[in-house]
Structures are given as C-alpha cells and as structure tokens.
Write an enzyme that holds these catalytic residues in place. Sequence first.
Site, PDB file in Angstrom:
ATOM      1  N   THR B  93       0.867  -1.176   0.000  1.00  0.00           N
ATOM      2  CA  THR B  93       0.000   0.000   0.000  1.00  0.00           C
ATOM      3  C   THR B  93       0.900   1.221   0.000  1.00  0.00           C
ATOM      4  OG1 THR B  93      -1.748  -1.149   1.194  1.00  0.00           O
ATOM      5  CG2 THR B  93      -1.754   1.253   1.323  1.00  0.00           C
ATOM      6  N   LYS B 169      -7.052   1.194  -3.644  1.00  0.00           N
ATOM      7  CA  LYS B 169      -6.698   0.674  -2.329  1.00  0.00           C
ATOM      8  C   LYS B 169      -6.782   1.769  -1.268  1.00  0.00           C
ATOM      9  CE  LYS B 169      -4.671  -1.642   1.042  1.00  0.00           C
ATOM     10  NZ  LYS B 169      -5.473  -2.532   1.880  1.00  0.00           N
TER      11      LYS B 169
END
Lengths: 295, 295, 295, 295
Positions: B93, B169
Amino acid sequence: MKVGFIGLGAMGSAMASNLIKAGHEVTVWNRSTAPTEPLASLGARVVKSPDRAVLGEVLFSMLANDQAVRDIFIGGGLLDAMDKGLVHVNHATISVSLARELGVEHASRGLDYVAAPVFGRPDVAAAGRLNILAAGKAHVIERVRPLLEVMGSRIWPLGDAPDRANVVKIAGNFMLGAAIESMAEASALARAHGVSAADFLEVMTSTLFASPAYQGYATLIAEQRYTPAGFALPLGYKDIGLALSAADATRVPLPLASLLHDTLLEALSAGDEDVDWSIMAQVAARRAHLDERKL
Amino acid sequence: MKVGFIGLGAMGSAMASNLIKAGHEVTVWNRSTAPTEPLASLGARVVKSPDRAVLGEVLFSMLANDQAVRDIFIGGGLLDAMDKGLVHVNHATISVSLARELGVEHASRGLDYVAAPVFGRPDVAAAGRLNILAAGKAHVIERVRPLLEVMGSRIWPLGDAPDRANVVKIAGNFMLGAAIESMAEASALARAHGVSAADFLEVMTSTLFASPAYQGYATLIAEQRYTPAGFALPLGYKDIGLALSAADATRVPLPLASLLHDTLLEALSAGDEDVDWSIMAQVAARRAHLDERKL
Amino acid sequence: MKVGFIGLGAMGSAMASNLIKAGHEVTVWNRSTAPTEPLASLGARVVKSPDRAVLGEVLFSMLANDQAVRDIFIGGGLLDAMDKGLVHVNHATISVSLARELGVEHASRGLDYVAAPVFGRPDVAAAGRLNILAAGKAHVIERVRPLLEVMGSRIWPLGDAPDRANVVKIAGNFMLGAAIESMAEASALARAHGVSAADFLEVMTSTLFASPAYQGYATLIAEQRYTPAGFALPLGYKDIGLALSAADATRVPLPLASLLHDTLLEALSAGDEDVDWSIMAQVAARRAHLDERKL
Amino acid sequence: MKVGFIGLGAMGSAMASNLIKAGHEVTVWNRSTAPTEPLASLGARVVKSPDRAVLGEVLFSMLANDQAVRDIFIGGGLLDAMDKGLVHVNHATISVSLARELGVEHASRGLDYVAAPVFGRPDVAAAGRLNILAAGKAHVIERVRPLLEVMGSRIWPLGDAPDRANVVKIAGNFMLGAAIESMAEASALARAHGVSAADFLEVMTSTLFASPAYQGYATLIAEQRYTPAGFALPLGYKDIGLALSAADATRVPLPLASLLHDTLLEALSAGDEDVDWSIMAQVAARRAHLDERKL
C-alpha cells in the site's frame, strides 16, 4: 385480529397491506384519502377520523415525523380516545425526546406502548422483510409479535424503555448517512485519479462492503441518478438532525454527524428537495469541481 | 514457476506460503531473518540480499510503506539489478505519487510492473482469499494471474496505469476508516441513551451493515478490545495520510478524511501505538466522557 | 424620562444603573428580588410584577434567553398589558426566529419595537461603553437614542426589520467563538513546540490581533483561568446554537460553527458548567494530551 | 554595516531597500534579475550568484518556501560557502522541521543563525514597520538588532531554538486563516438574513475586532475583491499545510486547521490561483448558493 393502522405513506401502505393479506381485520385512516383506496380494495375498512381506528386490540401508526405524531396523538387527543388495554405500536422515526414523552403519556393513561421503528425501504416493506426494532414491555412485545412478523423478517427486542428503539433507529440512519458520505468522497478521489465511480464502487461493494445498504446507494452514486428519491434529501437531513438532537441532549459530540449535517445543508441550499439524499455525492464532486474538469 | 518474494511481514509471509504450497519455486528475502525460517521449512530458498531474489520470472514484494519500497528499489538499486522481461508485482500500500514514479522507472528499464495492493487481513491472506487489485498491462496481468489466484479469491483488473490500483486501495482504506468512525460515534450515542455498544452493533451488523468489514470492527468496538492490533493505529494513520496526499495532489477536498486524520492523531497523542485503529471508538467515548459517567 | 427595565442580571443591572444615574425615572422588575436592591438604593422604583413596569414611555428588557422572553412577553401576556405608543427595547440575545415573531406581535398590537442586542461584558456595561445594535423603525430608534447613548458608546442602526440586529449579534458571537478556538488550537501547537501559550499569545495580541476581544480571552487562555466565568460555557453553547439555527433556517452551511458546537459540547460533557467558554482551550490541549506530556 | 540580502520578492525588496536607505552597504542576489534593478539604483551591489552575497557580516535571506531555502543553502552549498562568524538571518516562512535542520547545519559549521520570520504585508515592509520574530542566541540577536530595527517596528525575541520563531509564525498565519474563515461564514449568515457583508463587517471590525488583520480582510470580503492577491491563495494553502505538518509531528489535532485546509483546497480546485486567500468567503457563499439566490 382486529387492528387499526394510521399513516399510509409508501411504508405504512405496504405494511398495512401485509396485515390485511395475513387475514387480519384492519381499519385504516390517512390524512389524505387517496392511499386508502388500494387498501380498501384489499378489504380494509376505511374511516374518516383517527379516533375511529382505535377500536381494535392494536393500533399501528406510521406517521411522517414528530410534528405529525404530536398533532394527532397529543394535540388531536387520540391518546385520550384509546381504551385501556389497547396496544399502540408506533413505527415512526421520531426524536428520542418525543419517544420518552410518549412513553410517559401512554403509561399515565394505562395504555401499552411499543416503539417499533423499522429498517427497510418500501420494497422491503412490501415483501414483509423489514427489520423491526421493538422497545416496550416484554409481554406486550410478545403479544404483538405475530403481527410484527407479518411485516418483518426479524424483530429486535431492545428492552423496556421505548426511546431505546428510537435511539437505535436514529443512530442507524446516521451510520447510513456516513456510509453515503464515505462513498461520495472516496469516489471523488478515485474519479480525480481517472478511476470511474462505477469501477471503484463495484470493487468496494463486492468485497469489504458487500452489504445491501452500500450496494443500493453505490448504484445511485455510480449512475448519478438522484431522482426519483428513494429516501428524500429533506428526510435524511431531518434524521441527521434527530441524531444531533439526541447527542446534544446527552452531551455526546458527533463530529461526523455535524459534517453530514453541513453536507446535506449544502445540498438543500441548491434548492432541489425532490432528490435522494445520496446527492451528497454531487456535493463532494462539486467541492472538487470534478465535472468542470471533465474527469 | 520460479519466483522471488521480498517483504515477509504477516501479510507477505502468508502470501509466500501459499505460493510455495502451490508448488512454485520461491526465493525469499526479508530485512530481518526470523520470518524466513517458517518459509524455509516449507521449502523456500532464503537469500541474504534482495538482488538475489530477482532471478526468476516474477518478483513479488510486500513492503511496509513508501520509504521501504523507495529504499530497496530505487535507493538500493534493486530495479537496476532486475533483468528485462521480469515482472515485478508490488503488493504494498503505497502513495499514488510513488506508484506513478515506479511505473515510469520500470518502463524506462524495460521491466514489467503490476501494482497489486490487496484487501484482507493476515488470516484472509493465509486462507488464500485476498481480493487483489491489479493495474498494469493486460497481458502482463494475465501472465501472473495463475500466481495471483493462488493468493486471492478474486483478481480485480483496473487498467494499465499502476496508480489506478493504488488509488482504489487508498480510497478503500479511507472507507474502512469512515466505517469505524461511524460505528464509534453511533455507539457513543447509543451508550449515552442506555443501549450498550454490543446490543446496538449487533442489530446494525446483522441488518444494514452485514458485511465482513463492519462485523470485524464491531466486535472490537463492542468489547473495547484494541490489542493485539489487527491493523495498527500508526498504519491506519499512515493510510488516511495517503488518501489526503492523493486528494491534495488532485485538489479534492475530503472533509471526512480530515476528520479521520484528526481523530487518529488524537488517539496517537495518547501515546500508545500498539493498538488497533478501531481505538477511534475510545476517542469518541472520551470526547463524551462516557466512561466517567459510567454508562 | 419615565421608563421601565426588566431583567436585572449582571448586564441589565449595569445598564439600568446608568439610566438612573442619568436622571431618568426608572421602574424595575426582576424575577428574583436581590438584584433590585442596589438599584432601589440608587433611586429605582421596584415593582412586583412585570406588567407594573410598563407604565412609562419605554420598556427595556434584558432577559436571559428565548424561553424567558417568550414566557414573560407572550405566555405571561406582557405584550397585551402594554399601551399603544410604548416602545419596547429588547436587549436580549435571542434567536432570529423569535426576533421575527416578536416584530409581528408588537406590530399587530400597535407597539413600537426595537431589537437592541449589545456587545460588551458587564464591566463595559457599567462604564456605559456598550456597542448597541439597533433595528426597528428609524424614527423610533431616534426617539430612544438619547437613552441608548446613556448605556452605550456607540449605536449601530441596522434597518427596520428587528431580526437584522439579532442576526448581527448572533454572527458576531460566532466570530468570538471562532477567535477563541483559533487561539486554543494555535496555542496547543505552540506549546507542543516548547513555546508557552503566554509567550505566543502576547506576540499575537500585540500585533495582528491587537483588539479587545482577543486580548481578553488570550489572558484567560494563557493563565488557564476559566473561573469565574466571564461568559459562561452554557451561554456560549447556546449562542453557537442560535447561529446554527439561523443558518439552518436559511440553509447556510457553517462548518466552523459546527466545529465550535462540537468543541463546546465536549467541554460540557466534562460536567462543569460554571466555567468560561474559553475552556475550549482546555479541550484543544486535552485532545493533544499536552498536560500529560508536561509541555 | 556590510551585509548581503538574497531573495528579492515583494517582501525582500522592501526590506533590502530599507537597509540601503539606512546607509548599509548591501550586496543583493535574486534568481531572476529584474528585482535587482530598483535596488541597484538605490546603491545596492548586485551579484550573479548567492555565494558572492555572503562576504559581509550578515546575510539576510527572504526566500519563498522550504524548497527554495533547501535548494540554495543545502543543495546549492551556500552554507559551505559562508565564513565562520557570519550571521545568517532567515526571514522566510519555512517548516518547523527545516528550521530545526537549519539550526543544526549552521551550528555544525560554526555559523550563527537567527530565524526571523515576519508579520506584515509588502506595504508594511516598505514602511519599515514589520513585526519581526527572532529566535537564536541572545547575543547574536542583539548584534543584528540595529539592522532588524531598520526593517521592523518591533522585534520579538523568542529564545534560542530557531524553530521557536517559525512555529510562532506558522501558528500566527493559522490564526489569520481562521479569522478569514470566521468572517466568511458569519458574513454568509448575515447575507442570508438580508444584512450585507459590508454592513455586518463594518460593525464587527469597528467593535470587537478592531484590529488591522480583520479590517484588511473585511474590506476584501465586503467588496468581493480577491484580485490582485495581497496574499495569494497557494501561499495561504501552503502555510496552513505548514501548521498541519508541525501539528502532525507533535501529534496535536487541529480540527480548525483541517477545516481551513479543506476550504482552501475547494477554492484551489476552482482553478484560479492568482487570487487572495480571502477567496474563502466565496467558498462559504457558494456552499450556501447565495449568489444564485440573489441575496
């Protein structure tokens, strides 16, 4: 069973229909008469004043807001027209303070009272699949349970004090508003980076947020389709106001509810009330000037 | 297939395990060596520097944050150590800006790059049930799809530009934070009116919000159980920061993300970092002084 | 001139004193009798019911809030006890909606009405240095101007509609609250970096913010001295509520007012009402856990 | 005294002019050459690289932001070009973290450093009436005090650590932004009730908020005159960002700074950067759709 039902909006009509179809003897009243007609054709007895709907064992009511409930039951004297032993099942989304007041007013007249706000839109009500919150004396809830089960797929007993059901309903609607705002802002972010709201929300509502509430609103947001209103903007604004009032009364800061209030007010100031409250997504996009940027 | 995997935290270890169990020949590296041992016992080849993990057809990486990715791939020169034709699948991420930069850096070296952040906690990763977002050239994604399908139950192709997967995300984690804050505030309101968080959240997560994300966090909030951290407070704070940075870069106001940032900062200022980010519920309760009121 | 004055809190008492000292014949009434005594010794005539204070040419009132104004003038029938031609000068900080209602109620009875909320604390009132906002018919304001000039150093005519004065008062108090919150947060930031609130605020209120409002509150914040309350927390909370109500009624989102509301509610939830509303600075410090950090 | 001055924007030019006019021997440098011409005609020596401006006893710098300061002093090696004993007086509004880093970098080279950010716009600088914050060793500040007094009407010593002056500057600009937002929202409220922004703000800035900061911005807001920019929107946005960064680093939640950030971002997303940051008032009006309502 012989029951009354007053307040025949989209929700009330669907709920009363199910009671009739289940074989109950239902007397109905509504301020305007048009909604009574389909029910009459199903077999309902239609009366011209609410006091004539309280002759059975149970009175259901599904009125629009505090003002309507107050006007009919307190101002209009309907509470005084009820016989001892009658159960009043109040499905309306009303304020915690009015819920408490109604609890006292019923008790002082020897009337049984069940606060029974519901989760579900009209199509869910029509299918008899509502979630029904229920607060009131346990034996009273048990007494009306067979009727509630005609209208809902699940009954959630929440204790004796009626306002307990109402605070859960209010807090739940606040969570719905928060879910919409989070989809609104997150979609604006995705769009600004070239990912369409539809693509983004499809991923989210198929994975982490695979629940009916998210899926329903995601569709509206992805398609920017805010009419016809499933849940109208002024009602959403009213309900967030109920959350803030309940929070003020008990001194609970709710910054997220304040944010929702401000966003809904911004939507309302645009002048169009006849839109779904998921119009919050348009506010988020406008704040970022996304449409002007042609993203 | 012969592949490399670097970054063996709880997530990376679980993902690499599944690749090994599926019969792939996996070379692993991690900064600290402890996490390599269980994988070695499953059959992984352990190497002492990341450049020795890039000898196969695909390199997977699951590093902690922008800094770690930048240190190893750019500062540490790993990109320069890769052979043309190798595919780098980056599960981390990371920020949208680093995602974009990595896209350029890979392309300029003739390396194939797939941004593949995932949704799911370590137990989901262990079960091979992750949702894997994937952005990169379609034929490259297809090439690695069989490997991704070992780790995830569903692959979500999101187009060519790698940052598209990362923005999804980031926006998704923002929505998770919003869901937690809404449960936190709504539960504080319910508690102040005498309804326990457990009772309130049971209703909500059985009805409107019957999705895994809500159900998992609702349990933590209801039990006020913030350790051990499933997703640690500093990581949540970092991820909301990624959303705000991505929003700043494209000039998208996200008032709800700002609110989450402030709440998480308030939690962090209490000094304890080793707690789950659902500690936001404690902040909401503290702002209302609920525990002192013994509600 | 022969006038009446009802509502003798700290502000009303100081204002009535000045009228007496200027040689006017003042009849006073207050719900509790203690505050009437010092005025009696200055020469006021004390009466036992408000309707006996309306016999002169002008009635001044300085009541605490909407409820008190409504109870006495509408519920208690005082409006009906007034003779045509009497001017009612209402100094209270009341809601815009009540201001509008009172305008109508006075007009329908042939009574002249001036909405005249003031800026200034009790010491300023005692010195006859208030700033008096005044909305009502121009010739009526001119008629009472000599009396207002006894109480204030400057009169600000704001047009005919009475609610115009009240909205200015409400918006002004909102600006005061915002000034306090900005000092509260900025001081917390300075403190966290090792600069005391006193040092920081001395610079600011000697330079950019060298105005009485800032200087007064800066002293309280620097010294963390929130008692005795100059302007009590519940009053500040009420006034921000008036701003939010006026904004809701006209659909004007005020996110900063929402933020103040939430901060004041957080302060109130701590349980102590008898503190100055600049206690907002304590909330800002608590959110950052500054005192625990010994900064 | 023989001094250097680098960074000749509107502020730097005005400050350097005053040093020249006071009889000092000033060597100037600026990235672009146009601004050096008026100073040359006043008697400044113009050089073509910054390292040639560090030959005197003191170097003043007034660069635009962190990046410019970092590029010239660290990246560009100017610190290494300075002789021991030279005092660097840095007037720029920079981040707290860079301020701290510069303190260390100067000390390690035996250079004296004074962080000296200022309050005041170009016209105030031209009049030699700035408020100059000053952090650094007391004897060093005393040494440069005569020079600072040429540029400012008041010098505010803030202790040894250079970042102390910068945090005060940053917190002060945050307070300015808050003042603008409060006027923006309060004016929107007044307008919605029929009171013009001009009338409302005249009352406020003549009474409670009779300070230069309020009066200056009130004029811009009342006249909706946002060009030419006195303090440009992107600079205001940058400065609120500095406050948020300083707050994040020390874990101090600043919800009001977050709100300002979101408002400024909304203004920036409209696409026009060449406006004063008091354009926040336009954002407040747009959220309420005031112009469409023709109020």
